[in-house]
Enzyme design. Structure first.
Site, PDB file in Angstrom:
ATOM      1  N   GLN A   1       0.850  -1.186   0.000  1.00  0.00           N
ATOM      2  CA  GLN A   1       0.000   0.000   0.000  1.00  0.00           C
ATOM      3  C   GLN A   1       0.887   1.237   0.000  1.00  0.00           C
ATOM      4  OE1 GLN A   1      -2.231   1.879   3.354  1.00  0.00           O
ATOM      5  NE2 GLN A   1      -4.034   1.068   2.303  1.00  0.00           N
TER       6      GLN A   1
ATOM      7  N   TYR B   1      -6.110  11.073   3.911  1.00  0.00           N
ATOM      8  CA  TYR B   1      -4.716  11.312   3.540  1.00  0.00           C
ATOM      9  C   TYR B   1      -4.655  12.056   2.207  1.00  0.00           C
ATOM     10  CZ  TYR B   1      -3.825   8.419   7.573  1.00  0.00           C
ATOM     11  OH  TYR B   1      -3.798   7.941   8.860  1.00  0.00           O
TER      12      TYR B   1
ATOM     13  N   GLY C   1      -9.659  -6.178   8.753  1.00  0.00           N
ATOM     14  CA  GLY C   1      -8.532  -5.512   9.382  1.00  0.00           C
ATOM     15  C   GLY C   1      -8.236  -6.026  10.772  1.00  0.00           C
TER      16      GLY C   1
END
Length: 378
Positions: free
Chosen positions: A102, A185, A329
């Site tokens: 990522q 982000y 996750g």
């Protein structure tokens, strides 16, 4: 015991086939000393490979030196980091796994007094000189939160940094790369009109605000071809982003439509999760059904869902043709054998070690809360 007949079918992602549709999503664990991935990280990812993860997506790898709140987040901008990642990728591959890197740039969420930002010798960059509200920098003594960033003079420079990071990921042997376009982000900051008030070709209209993310994706495709993915959180307000609902729908529908034309391997849609939508007392997220709102705009890429997705729900959604797979996750943190447990009907009963999700000050043993979770007896 549920059969999970859909969840445990293989799936083609770009040029590779993965064994099942339970992916491990990116999870920042902050165990790369001085930004260089460690042997301990290799052990962590191999554990989850052996635990049956269909596709592992690494924790966010920074594409340039930034003052993040994580003092030991890994980078992928230099040769030392690339060689360290290669050891991890080789270990995953030798155990039969598949792994994407990522790629991550935190943008305005850096801090000028953080050690890595000082070493970078650059200002904190965002699309515009608009600060995110809230937030704390645990590793910057006396920090009161985010600062007003410097508007990026030439966003193409950062596009080129993403491309170099992809080249490095290719050298490390990764099966592909996932662009971190979620959670407030830098990609999100350019998309979001509350963070981007530029008047040049990188801001203003939906098309201009989408330009940065699309140019980054094109650069990644130049390197990895079909093996490029995208993660988006249209409903989330994490890190102080969030537009009105109609603007959100219009922006992300356009962006997804254009991104999907690039023949990506998959697009992950992150659902709204209330507990991550926090900025003091403020809520910035725009709760709406991301599958209902965007899945019809994805015509080429596979569709993955993320955020509080259970195995049972994922299996049913795959069977109904609504998604192609799911990324999980937190449960991968606490259960290195998560997929095997699901397949064999074992309970997910490991107790989370919350204080050691990230190593704290004075923690000498980074294995605690990281590689010491037990596997089930089969």
């Amino acid at each position: 015991m549920t059969s999970y007949s859909s969840l445990f079918q293989p799936i083609q992602l770009g040029d590779i086939t993965v064994q099942n549709r339970i992916g491990m999503s990116a999870l920042t664990r902050n165990r790369a000393p001085n930004t260089v991935p460690s042997d301990l990280m290799a052990e962590y990812y191999v554990q989850r490979t052996l635990g049956g993860a269909g596709l592992i997506v690494t924790e966010g790898a920074l594409v340039t030196r930034q003052g993040t709140e994580w003092s030991h987040a890994p980078g992928i901008w230099n040769s030392e980091q690339t060689e360290a990642w290669k050891k991890i990728v080789d270990a995953v591959h030798s155990n039969g796994g598949r792994i994407y890197a990522q790629l991550w740039h935190v943008g305005r969420l850096s801090h000028p007094d953080a050690s890595e930002q000082k070493l970078a010798g650059t200002p904190v960059y965002g699309p515009s000189a608009i600060s995110a509200r809230g937030g704390k920098f645990r590793n910057v003594p006396g920090s009161s939160g985010y600062v007003t960033p410097t508007a990026v003079p030439d966003p193409q420079v950062i596009v080129d940094q993403f491309k170099q990071a992809a080249i490095n990921a290719k050298l490390a042997g990764f099966d592909g790369v996932e662009l971190h376009g979620a959670n407030g982000y830098l990609i999100t900051q350019f998309l979001d009109s509350t963070a981007n008030n530029r008047t040049d070709k990188w801001g203003g209209s939906i098309e201009n605000r989408s330009r940065f993310g699309l140019e980054v994706l094109k650069a990644l495709v130049d390197v990895f071809g079909r093996n490029v993915a995208l993660k988006l959180s249209p409903s989330g307000g994490y890190n102080d982003v969030g537009m009105p609902l109609q603007e959100t729908l219009d922006t992300y529908r356009y962006f997804i439509t254009e991104a999907d034309k690039l023949n990506l391997s998959y697009i992950t849609l992150v659902r709204y999760v209330p507990h991550t939508d926090h900025h003091g007392e403020r809520k910035r997220g725009i709760p709406h059904d991301v599958l209902e709102s965007y899945r019809t705009y994805i015509k080429n890429a596979k569709i993955f869902l993320n955020a509080t997705v259970t195995a049972e729900e994922a299996d049913a959604l795959i069977a109904a043709g609504k998604i192609d797979g799911a990324f999980i996750g937190f449960n991968w943190i606490t259960h290195p054998d998560l997929a095997k447990r699901v397949l064999h009907g074992k309970v997910l009963d490991n107790i989370p070690d919350i204080p050691h999700l990230q190593p704290g000050k004075g923690d000498g043993n980074w294995t605690v809360g990281y590689t010491d979770y037990p596997v089930a007896v089969y």
